[in-house]
Scaffold this motif. Structure first.
Motif, short mmCIF file in Angstrom:
data_model
loop_
_atom_site.label_atom_id
_atom_site.label_comp_id
_atom_site.label_asym_id
_atom_site.label_seq_id
_atom_site.Cartn_x
_atom_site.Cartn_y
_atom_site.Cartn_z
N VAL A 140 21.07 38.59 54.03
CA VAL A 140 20.92 37.91 55.61
C VAL A 140 21.71 37.63 56.84
CG1 VAL A 140 20.43 35.38 57.26
CG2 VAL A 140 19.63 35.46 54.70
N ALA A 141 22.87 38.16 57.13
CA ALA A 141 24.07 38.11 57.92
C ALA A 141 24.02 39.78 58.41
CB ALA A 141 25.28 37.79 57.17
N LEU A 142 23.62 40.82 57.55
CA LEU A 142 23.45 42.44 57.21
C LEU A 142 21.82 42.22 58.44
CD1 LEU A 142 25.26 43.51 54.33
CD2 LEU A 142 26.14 43.80 56.87
N GLY A 143 21.25 41.71 57.21
CA GLY A 143 19.81 42.34 57.57
C GLY A 143 19.73 41.68 59.83
N SER A 144 20.37 40.64 59.56
CA SER A 144 19.93 40.42 60.80
C SER A 144 20.68 41.19 62.11
CB SER A 144 20.35 38.83 61.00
OG SER A 144 19.74 38.09 60.04
N ALA A 145 21.73 41.14 61.70
CA ALA A 145 22.85 42.27 63.13
C ALA A 145 21.79 43.53 63.15
CB ALA A 145 24.13 42.35 62.34
N ILE A 146 22.02 44.56 61.96
CA ILE A 146 21.09 45.71 61.99
C ILE A 146 20.03 45.83 62.71
CG2 ILE A 146 20.57 48.14 60.63
CD1 ILE A 146 22.47 46.35 58.18
N GLY A 147 18.72 44.56 62.07
CA GLY A 147 17.60 44.30 63.04
C GLY A 147 17.47 44.51 64.28
N GLY A 148 18.67 43.60 64.82
CA GLY A 148 18.43 43.31 66.74
C GLY A 148 19.05 45.14 67.44
N ILE A 149 19.88 45.83 66.09
CA ILE A 149 20.43 47.01 67.18
C ILE A 149 18.70 48.41 66.99
CG2 ILE A 149 21.63 49.32 66.46
CD1 ILE A 149 23.84 46.92 65.59
N LEU A 250 25.56 32.22 67.36
CA LEU A 250 26.82 32.38 67.60
C LEU A 250 26.80 30.82 66.17
CD1 LEU A 250 29.87 32.67 67.54
CD2 LEU A 250 29.89 31.22 69.08
N LEU A 251 26.06 29.67 66.33
CA LEU A 251 25.72 28.37 65.09
C LEU A 251 26.11 29.28 63.77
CD1 LEU A 251 24.21 26.27 67.01
CD2 LEU A 251 26.66 26.29 66.52
N TRP A 252 24.88 30.37 64.14
CA TRP A 252 24.38 30.73 62.55
C TRP A 252 25.37 32.28 62.21
CZ3 TRP A 252 21.32 28.37 59.33
CH2 TRP A 252 19.85 27.74 60.24
N ALA A 253 26.43 32.52 63.04
CA ALA A 253 27.13 33.06 62.47
C ALA A 253 28.43 32.57 62.20
CB ALA A 253 27.78 34.17 63.49
N VAL A 254 28.46 31.05 62.31
CA VAL A 254 29.00 30.33 61.87
C VAL A 254 28.84 29.98 60.16
CG1 VAL A 254 30.37 28.48 62.02
CG2 VAL A 254 30.09 29.69 63.71
N ASN A 255 27.70 30.07 60.45
CA ASN A 255 27.20 29.53 58.67
C ASN A 255 27.21 30.34 57.98
OD1 ASN A 255 24.25 29.82 57.06
ND2 ASN A 255 24.17 27.32 58.00
N GLY A 256 26.70 31.63 58.38
CA GLY A 256 26.63 32.99 57.41
C GLY A 256 28.35 33.39 56.38
N GLY A 257 29.21 33.46 58.02
CA GLY A 257 30.19 33.26 57.92
C GLY A 257 31.03 31.96 56.47
N LEU A 258 30.44 30.98 57.13
CA LEU A 258 31.23 29.89 55.69
C LEU A 258 30.86 29.86 54.87
CD1 LEU A 258 30.82 26.82 58.30
CD2 LEU A 258 33.35 27.19 57.28
N ILE A 259 29.45 30.39 54.37
CA ILE A 259 28.88 30.93 53.57
C ILE A 259 29.76 31.39 52.03
CG2 ILE A 259 27.38 31.97 51.91
CD1 ILE A 259 25.34 29.95 54.11
N LEU A 305 28.12 22.60 67.06
CA LEU A 305 29.14 23.23 66.25
C LEU A 305 29.90 22.19 64.74
CD1 LEU A 305 30.87 26.19 65.09
CD2 LEU A 305 32.50 25.35 67.21
N ALA A 306 29.72 21.58 65.78
CA ALA A 306 30.58 20.17 64.30
C ALA A 306 28.78 20.42 63.01
CB ALA A 306 30.77 18.95 65.02
N ALA A 307 28.12 20.25 63.49
CA ALA A 307 26.94 20.04 62.97
C ALA A 307 26.60 20.64 62.19
CB ALA A 307 25.83 19.32 63.97
N MET A 308 26.84 22.01 62.73
CA MET A 308 26.74 22.76 62.01
C MET A 308 27.76 23.42 60.78
SD MET A 308 24.89 25.51 61.15
CE MET A 308 23.56 26.77 62.05
N ILE A 313 28.30 22.73 54.98
CA ILE A 313 29.53 22.45 53.80
C ILE A 313 27.66 21.96 52.91
CG2 ILE A 313 30.34 20.90 52.98
CD1 ILE A 313 32.14 21.46 55.34
N GLY A 314 27.41 21.23 53.20
CA GLY A 314 26.07 20.76 52.47
C GLY A 314 25.01 21.04 52.01
N GLU A 315 24.83 22.40 52.21
CA GLU A 315 23.73 23.81 51.50
C GLU A 315 24.60 24.51 51.01
OE1 GLU A 315 22.60 27.79 53.61
OE2 GLU A 315 23.40 26.85 55.20
N MET A 316 25.73 24.64 50.78
CA MET A 316 26.05 25.33 49.74
C MET A 316 26.58 24.33 48.88
SD MET A 316 29.58 27.01 52.17
CE MET A 316 30.39 27.33 51.51
#
Length: 402
Positions: A140-149, A250-259, A305-308, A313-316
């Motif tokens: 998801v992280a790779l595809g979303s980033a590359i897709g925008g470019i 950025l919230l979703w970047a944090v999500n992917g990075g944490l996972i 950001l705190a909520a995300m 953590i719950g998602e993981m």
């Protein structure tokens, strides 16, 4: 991890990277390039999700009948041909047809991937499914980033790139997955010999395992209905509060990075605190509730950001736990069917969630949405607590043999 599981992990990452090139940009393409309203775009996305639900169910059945190798190749082939159609034909009718078919094809793939992961490393338990889950998020992280470019140059390149990713996935599966076989269960027969327990011969209707799966799947559906609000109503809410789109992204970047990078901490937590998979589910849903309570009070970026972070953590904890439980509940030869059920409930939640959230926010705003989401998660908490009741009761009634 076994080599076979690594191959499944790599395949899943390539699969999701390909699909993630397109899915975040679909609404933009339908609205700006095909000239349709956002309502129409939402309807087409719902058709794609609905086709994916059907694909998940059929994919699970195909796994039990044909095995994972042929099922995955069939799903990849259908998806790749659909994406090739999107690449070559650019009118509205073709888009609707091929985009819906791509959802069906991709839906066939997932149950086999999860069922095979459980089969190649049964002693790994939740670790096998957690590996597939992490691979999905890397994709998801790779595809979303590359897709925008890529989209900044041409949307047609997005369709072509997506098609090529599935060609790569097909080659990985064709060359590597043939030897990943379902192991038949050997049981002693009444004559003292051994009997092979064949696939697909179990009567599931009315079985305790099916009841438990139904309870589990319902709670999983509710969790996903709540989770997708971050991509639907909560995203709109952040814009109304004046939070820039860059900060929301950025919230979703944090999500992917944490996972991806938080796996060692989650592994330590599950070993020390989540002593059972059921406890892992209950803690994860409790964390979801805390996250949405924070969203209800948040007015600035730091609150979201705190909520995300808490949501992630719950998602993981929740997302890898459900296929692990489904694998444990499945009779031998029905692993694919059970994985198809849980994957289809997740897709159903992604399909229902935006519509339900939109209705609630349009009628009463976020003040109505948050209490409803918390209520749904409380119900999900109850299903996580009671899902194993039918199997436990059946075990009590089963006479013990010496």
């Amino acid at each position: 991890m076994p080599r076979s599981l690594w191959l499944l992990v790599i395949g899943m990452a390539v699969n999701v990277t390909g699909s993630s090139l397109l899915w975040p940009l679909n609404s933009i393409y339908i609205h700006e390039h095909l000239g349709k309203t956002l309502t129409v775009a939402g309807f087409i996305l719902m058709l794609n999700s609905g086709a994916s639900v059907i694909g998940n169910l059929i994919g699970g059945i195909l796994y039990d009948k044909l095995g994972g190798y042929l099922s995955i190749l069939l799903g990849i082939s259908l998806t790749a041909l659909s994406l090739l159609g999107l690449t070559l034909f650019h009118n509205w009718g073709a888009y609707c047809t091929f985009f819906t078919l791509s959802g069906f094809g991709s839906g066939i793939i997932y149950p086999s991937m999860y069922a095979m992961a459980g089969n190649v490393w049964p002693e790994g338990g939740r670790k096998a499914f957690n590996s597939i889950y992490v691979a999905q998020n890397v994709g998801v992280a790779l595809g979303s980033a590359i897709g925008g470019i890529i989209a900044s140059y041409s949307f047609q390149l997005i369709f072509l790139s997506n098609t090529l990713m599935y060609v790569v996935f097909f080659l990985i599966a064709f060359l590597s997955y043939k030897n990943i076989q379902v192991k038949a269960e050997i049981l002693p027969n009444s004559n003292g010999g051994k009997t092979v327990k064949r696939k697909g011969k179990h009567l599931l209707k009315g079985s305790p395992a099916m009841y438990s799966l139904g309870i589990l799947g319902f709670g999983y559906l509710l969790c996903w209905i709540c989770y997708v609000q971050w991509q639907a109503t909560i995203s709109t809410h952040t814009q109304q509060l004046g939070i820039p789109l860059t900060q929301y992204s950025l919230l979703w970047a944090v999500n992917g990075g944490l996972i991806v990078f938080g796996q060692p901490l989650i592994s330590f937590f599950t070993k020390k605190v989540c002593t059972s998979i059921k406890k892992q589910m209950l803690i994860g849903i409790g964390i979801f509730i805390v996250s949405f309570l924070i969203v209800g009070k948040a007015e600035f970026f730091t609150g979201f950001l705190a909520a995300m972070i808490i949501l992630t953590i719950g998602e993981m904890l929740i997302w890898p736990a459900v296929p692990t439980i489904a694998d444990k509940l499945a009779p031998k030869g029905k692993e694919g069917f059970f994985q198809g059920i849980v994957n289809s409930t997740a897709t159903g939640g992604r399909m229902i969630g935006p519509l339900l959230g939109g209705i609630l926010v349009d009628s009463s705003g976020m003040t109505m949405l948050i209490p409803v989401l918390v209520f749904l998660l409380v119900i999900s908490l109850l299903t996580a607590f009671f899902y194993d009741y039918p199997t436990k009761e059946a075990a009590k009634l089963t006479p013990k043999t010496n």
